[in-house]
Design a protein around this motif. Structure first.
Motif, short mmCIF file in Angstrom:
data_model
loop_
_atom_site.label_atom_id
_atom_site.label_comp_id
_atom_site.label_asym_id
_atom_site.label_seq_id
_atom_site.Cartn_x
_atom_site.Cartn_y
_atom_site.Cartn_z
N GLU A 146 -16.85 -160.20 10.60
CA GLU A 146 -16.98 -159.01 9.75
C GLU A 146 -15.77 -158.90 8.84
OE1 GLU A 146 -19.50 -156.13 12.81
OE2 GLU A 146 -17.52 -155.51 12.07
N SER A 153 -13.74 -156.64 5.77
CA SER A 153 -13.63 -155.32 5.15
C SER A 153 -12.41 -155.28 4.23
CB SER A 153 -13.50 -154.24 6.23
OG SER A 153 -12.36 -154.47 7.04
N PRO A 154 -12.48 -154.45 3.16
CA PRO A 154 -13.67 -153.73 2.74
C PRO A 154 -14.65 -154.68 2.03
CG PRO A 154 -11.93 -153.43 1.13
CD PRO A 154 -11.34 -154.26 2.24
N THR A 164 -15.26 -160.21 0.72
CA THR A 164 -14.72 -159.03 0.03
C THR A 164 -14.67 -159.35 -1.45
OG1 THR A 164 -13.39 -158.21 1.87
CG2 THR A 164 -12.69 -157.60 -0.35
#
Lengths: 111, 112
Positions: free
Chosen positions: A5, A7-8, A105
């Motif tokens: 994952e 981010s952002p 990102t």
């Protein structure tokens, strides 16, 4: 399989600003790489960093393997830093050493 | 520094035609990979190849796809009977044992 994952998902900066991009992963890793995808679609390898800290000019990266995250720091950003930044990991339990990429990102640096 | 080279950089093909994407991995590397990136999406693993055989493939890599290392230097990805949804950037990568993957510049495949 391993989950990655980032981010952002999107980040907009003024030229000269600093930024931090994050990559979380769900399992222990053998390898971790940060890439910058340029406007022509090429994947430019920034760092190979399964653990520890590395620096290359205005860019640096830190991976804390025990806590399953990596950070990419961009200081004094320039318009040429714009593009998509991907984190890619090779899980320790992965067969054949394949890489799993995060969603990226998208960085936009405004003049 | 040695590089992974991919040809062609851009391939335009009619739907239903066969296409072969070519890669020359770094010469002392033993592990080879193909990845796919649909426009605006993340890079996805297709297949890995080691010791002249497929070591792992994703669910994307169905019977339409095949890989080959025909002559000890080239590594090819063949797509039979291409579909519109095969339009994507295809990346080849190679690596030595215990080292990071080196990626080629990609082949942009457009299916009309």
């Amino acid at each position: 399989g391993i989950q990655v994952e980032q981010s952002p998902p999107d980040l907009i900066l003024q030229e000269g600003a600093n930024s931090t991009l994050r990559c979380n992963f769900s399992d222990s890793v053998n390898n971790l790489q940060w890439f910058h995808q340029n406007p022509w679609g090429q994947l430019i390898n920034l760092f190979y960093i399964p653990s520890g800290t590395k620096q290359n000019g205005r860019l640096s990266a830190t991976t804390v393997a025990t806590e399953r995250y990596s950070l990419l720091y961009i200081s004094s950003s320039q318009t040429t830093d714009s593009g998509v930044y991907f984190c890619a990991v090779e899980g320790m339990n992965t067969n054949a050493g394949k890489s799993t990429f995060g969603d990226g990102t998208t960085l936009t640096v405004k003049p | 520094e040695p590089e992974v080279t991919q040809t062609p950089s851009h391939q335009v093909t009619q739907m239903g035609q066969e296409v072969i994407l070519r890669c020359v991995p770094i010469s002392n590397h033993l592990y080879f990979y193909w990845y796919r990136q649909i426009l605006g999406q993340k890079v996805e693993f297709l297949v890995s190849f080691y010791n002249n055989e497929i070591s792992e493939k994703s669910e994307i890599f169905d019977d339409q796809f095949s890989v080959e290392r025909p002559d000890g230097s080239n590594f090819t990805l063949k797509i039979r009977s291409t579909k519109l949804e095969d339009s994507a950037m295809y990346f080849c990568a190679s690596r030595a044992t215990g080292q990071p993957q080196h990626f080629g510049d990609g082949t942009r495949l457009s299916i009309l």
